[in-house]
Design an enzyme around this catalytic site. Sequence first.
Site, PDB file in Angstrom:
ATOM      1  N   MET A 299      11.224  -7.617  -2.104  1.00  0.00           N
ATOM      2  CA  MET A 299      10.031  -7.472  -2.950  1.00  0.00           C
ATOM      3  C   MET A 299      10.492  -6.928  -4.302  1.00  0.00           C
ATOM      4  O   MET A 299      10.247  -5.765  -4.645  1.00  0.00           O
ATOM      5  CB  MET A 299       9.019  -6.540  -2.275  1.00  0.00           C
ATOM      6  CG  MET A 299       8.320  -7.181  -1.095  1.00  0.00           C
ATOM      7  SD  MET A 299       7.493  -5.982  -0.038  1.00  0.00           S
ATOM      8  CE  MET A 299       8.844  -5.487   1.015  1.00  0.00           C
TER       9      MET A 299
ATOM     10  N   ASP B 147      12.755  -3.867   4.285  1.00  0.00           N
ATOM     11  CA  ASP B 147      11.853  -4.024   3.136  1.00  0.00           C
ATOM     12  C   ASP B 147      12.466  -3.426   1.879  1.00  0.00           C
ATOM     13  O   ASP B 147      12.622  -2.213   1.779  1.00  0.00           O
ATOM     14  CB  ASP B 147      10.521  -3.316   3.429  1.00  0.00           C
ATOM     15  CG  ASP B 147       9.683  -4.100   4.412  1.00  0.00           C
ATOM     16  OD1 ASP B 147       9.403  -5.279   4.147  1.00  0.00           O
ATOM     17  OD2 ASP B 147       9.307  -3.525   5.457  1.00  0.00           O
TER      18      ASP B 147
ATOM     19  N   ASP C 243       3.842 -10.560   8.326  1.00  0.00           N
ATOM     20  CA  ASP C 243       4.262  -9.194   7.975  1.00  0.00           C
ATOM     21  C   ASP C 243       3.075  -8.410   7.427  1.00  0.00           C
ATOM     22  O   ASP C 243       2.529  -8.747   6.376  1.00  0.00           O
ATOM     23  CB  ASP C 243       5.373  -9.296   6.909  1.00  0.00           C
ATOM     24  CG  ASP C 243       5.992  -7.958   6.561  1.00  0.00           C
ATOM     25  OD1 ASP C 243       5.665  -6.951   7.211  1.00  0.00           O
ATOM     26  OD2 ASP C 243       6.806  -7.939   5.616  1.00  0.00           O
ATOM     27  N   GLY C 244       2.719  -7.350   8.168  1.00  0.00           N
ATOM     28  CA  GLY C 244       1.696  -6.425   7.683  1.00  0.00           C
ATOM     29  C   GLY C 244       0.525  -6.288   8.628  1.00  0.00           C
ATOM     30  O   GLY C 244      -0.134  -7.275   8.970  1.00  0.00           O
ATOM     31  N   GLY C 245       0.295  -5.052   9.072  1.00  0.00           N
ATOM     32  CA  GLY C 245      -0.891  -4.762   9.882  1.00  0.00           C
ATOM     33  C   GLY C 245      -0.842  -5.303  11.300  1.00  0.00           C
ATOM     34  O   GLY C 245      -1.885  -5.517  11.921  1.00  0.00           O
TER      35      GLY C 245
ATOM     36  N   MET D  55       2.557 -12.970   4.101  1.00  0.00           N
ATOM     37  CA  MET D  55       2.207 -11.553   3.947  1.00  0.00           C
ATOM     38  C   MET D  55       0.743 -11.371   4.358  1.00  0.00           C
ATOM     39  O   MET D  55      -0.156 -11.966   3.752  1.00  0.00           O
ATOM     40  CB  MET D  55       2.396 -11.101   2.492  1.00  0.00           C
ATOM     41  CG  MET D  55       3.847 -10.887   2.072  1.00  0.00           C
ATOM     42  SD  MET D  55       4.800  -9.823   3.152  1.00  0.00           S
ATOM     43  CE  MET D  55       3.932  -8.261   3.007  1.00  0.00           C
TER      44      MET D  55
ATOM     45  N   MET E 178      12.008  -2.774  -2.034  1.00  0.00           N
ATOM     46  CA  MET E 178      10.975  -2.712  -3.083  1.00  0.00           C
ATOM     47  C   MET E 178      11.565  -2.051  -4.327  1.00  0.00           C
ATOM     48  O   MET E 178      12.209  -1.001  -4.220  1.00  0.00           O
ATOM     49  CB  MET E 178       9.796  -1.869  -2.601  1.00  0.00           C
ATOM     50  CG  MET E 178       9.207  -2.336  -1.295  1.00  0.00           C
ATOM     51  SD  MET E 178       7.927  -1.212  -0.741  1.00  0.00           S
ATOM     52  CE  MET E 178       7.461  -1.974   0.814  1.00  0.00           C
TER      53      MET E 178
ATOM     54  N   SER F  18       9.995  -3.230  11.280  1.00  0.00           N
ATOM     55  CA  SER F  18      10.303  -2.850   9.903  1.00  0.00           C
ATOM     56  C   SER F  18      10.603  -1.360   9.889  1.00  0.00           C
ATOM     57  O   SER F  18       9.771  -0.554  10.313  1.00  0.00           O
ATOM     58  CB  SER F  18       9.098  -3.127   8.995  1.00  0.00           C
ATOM     59  OG  SER F  18       9.220  -2.343   7.817  1.00  0.00           O
TER      60      SER F  18
ATOM     61  N   HIS G  42      13.786  -5.784  10.402  1.00  0.00           N
ATOM     62  CA  HIS G  42      13.209  -6.185   9.110  1.00  0.00           C
ATOM     63  C   HIS G  42      13.477  -5.088   8.078  1.00  0.00           C
ATOM     64  O   HIS G  42      13.169  -3.910   8.296  1.00  0.00           O
ATOM     65  CB  HIS G  42      11.711  -6.397   9.300  1.00  0.00           C
ATOM     66  CG  HIS G  42      10.997  -6.930   8.112  1.00  0.00           C
ATOM     67  ND1 HIS G  42      10.974  -8.273   7.780  1.00  0.00           N
ATOM     68  CD2 HIS G  42      10.237  -6.305   7.172  1.00  0.00           C
ATOM     69  CE1 HIS G  42      10.245  -8.446   6.697  1.00  0.00           C
ATOM     70  NE2 HIS G  42       9.785  -7.268   6.296  1.00  0.00           N
TER      71      HIS G  42
ATOM     72  N   GLY H 276       5.720  -2.529  11.749  1.00  0.00           N
ATOM     73  CA  GLY H 276       6.229  -1.312  11.131  1.00  0.00           C
ATOM     74  C   GLY H 276       5.595  -0.066  11.695  1.00  0.00           C
ATOM     75  O   GLY H 276       5.994   0.460  12.744  1.00  0.00           O
ATOM     76  N   SER H 277       4.542   0.419  11.007  1.00  0.00           N
ATOM     77  CA  SER H 277       3.963   1.726  11.351  1.00  0.00           C
ATOM     78  C   SER H 277       3.457   1.797  12.794  1.00  0.00           C
ATOM     79  O   SER H 277       3.607   2.828  13.458  1.00  0.00           O
ATOM     80  CB  SER H 277       2.830   2.060  10.382  1.00  0.00           C
ATOM     81  OG  SER H 277       1.923   0.984  10.311  1.00  0.00           O
TER      82      SER H 277
ATOM     83  N   HIS I 153      13.707  -8.625   3.385  1.00  0.00           N
ATOM     84  CA  HIS I 153      12.505  -9.045   2.650  1.00  0.00           C
ATOM     85  C   HIS I 153      12.582  -8.436   1.253  1.00  0.00           C
ATOM     86  O   HIS I 153      12.354  -7.236   1.074  1.00  0.00           O
ATOM     87  CB  HIS I 153      11.275  -8.545   3.436  1.00  0.00           C
ATOM     88  CG  HIS I 153       9.957  -8.792   2.753  1.00  0.00           C
ATOM     89  ND1 HIS I 153       8.790  -8.171   3.143  1.00  0.00           N
ATOM     90  CD2 HIS I 153       9.618  -9.610   1.722  1.00  0.00           C
ATOM     91  CE1 HIS I 153       7.801  -8.584   2.387  1.00  0.00           C
ATOM     92  NE2 HIS I 153       8.274  -9.449   1.510  1.00  0.00           N
TER      93      HIS I 153
ATOM     94  N   GLY J  61       3.580   0.223   3.917  1.00  0.00           N
ATOM     95  CA  GLY J  61       3.315   0.060   5.345  1.00  0.00           C
ATOM     96  C   GLY J  61       1.950   0.653   5.673  1.00  0.00           C
ATOM     97  O   GLY J  61       1.324   1.308   4.838  1.00  0.00           O
TER      98      GLY J  61
HETATM   99  O1  LIG Z   1       6.607  -5.798   3.722  1.00  0.00           O
HETATM  100  C1  LIG Z   1       6.003  -4.816   4.080  1.00  0.00           C
HETATM  101  C2  LIG Z   1       5.098  -4.118   3.123  1.00  0.00           C
HETATM  102  O2  LIG Z   1       5.170  -4.710   1.899  1.00  0.00           O
HETATM  103  C3  LIG Z   1       6.204  -4.261   5.467  1.00  0.00           C
HETATM  104  O3  LIG Z   1       7.157  -5.057   6.151  1.00  0.00           O
HETATM  105  C4  LIG Z   1       4.942  -4.214   6.276  1.00  0.00           C
HETATM  106  O4  LIG Z   1       3.908  -3.622   5.619  1.00  0.00           O
HETATM  107  C5  LIG Z   1       5.189  -3.610   7.649  1.00  0.00           C
HETATM  108  O5  LIG Z   1       4.503  -2.439   7.834  1.00  0.00           O
HETATM  109  P1  LIG Z   1       3.178  -2.308   8.731  1.00  0.00           P
HETATM  110  O6  LIG Z   1       3.469  -2.973  10.063  1.00  0.00           O
HETATM  111  O7  LIG Z   1       3.011  -0.837   8.822  1.00  0.00           O
HETATM  112  O8  LIG Z   1       2.069  -3.009   8.004  1.00  0.00           O
HETATM  113 CO   LIG Z   2       8.229  -6.745   4.874  1.00  0.00          CO
END
Ligand SMILES: O=C(CO)[C@H](O)[C@H](O)COP(=O)(O)O
Ligand SMILES: [Co+2]
Length: 217
Positions: free
Chosen positions: A64, A31, A170-172, A132, A33, A6, A29, A192-193, A62, A139
């Site tokens: 949002m 994002d 997706d996430g963490g 999610m 928003m 991401s 990916h 992502g991060s 994605h 992120g």
């Molecule tokens: O959809 C998302 C947040 O809404 C991102 O894709 C997701 O958070 C990716 O970031 P990380 O890997 O840092 O959690």
């Molecule tokens: Co995402």
Amino acid sequence: MKIAPSVLTADFTNLKNEIDSISDADLIHIDIMDGNFVPNISFGPAITKQISKVSNKNLDVHLMVLDPLNWIDEFSLENVEYITVHFESNNFLEALTKIRKNGKKVGLTIKPETSVSLISKYLKDVDLVLIMSVKPGFGGQKFIPESLNKVKELVDLREKNNYKYVIEIDGGINGETAPLVKKAGVDIAVVGSYLFNKKERNKEMEKLRWKSLFFQI
Ligand SMILES: O=C(CO)[C@H](O)[C@H](O)COP(=O)(O)O
Ligand SMILES: [Co+2]
């Protein structure tokens, strides 16, 4: 397990180099928003077009946003493979139909507080289900472990009903959570991060894939 970086936490003043640094990615990916559906604003179609210009990868969008129907045409770019909308957004069913009509693969996603049973009747018609594993909007959040049960539920439903969707999370996702999600049955992990905080991103993706395999044995 495929890895979809991401770009949310990429350095946008250095976009071309950031994209080049993830040249081994399976998908990118994106994002989106809108500051309404989630309490944050990321970027829109203009930046997405720039990304698609500097990358030869397929994009995984994605959305949002509160009203995905208003945005699907804008994001139906040539190298967009998947467009994913939230079950919790307005007119999500019409949005799924529009994605299909535009020739893109159809993705449906749920927030952490939404159960899989609420989307079960739509699963036969989608190409991707995104779980999610953090609250959408930012992120760098911590992985919600209950997400693993949702992945297992989707694996079982797919097997039982011969559905065709791929399962994305997706996430963490990081070195610790990647093996867990792979073991649960995830096909595509968004990272992502964790990735963009590293220098050698291709190597890091390789490590994530290797670790995942190792834990599967
Ligand atoms: O959809 C998302 C947040 O809404 C991102 O894709 C997701 O958070 C990716 O970031 P990380 O890997 O840092 O959690
Ligand atoms: Co995402």
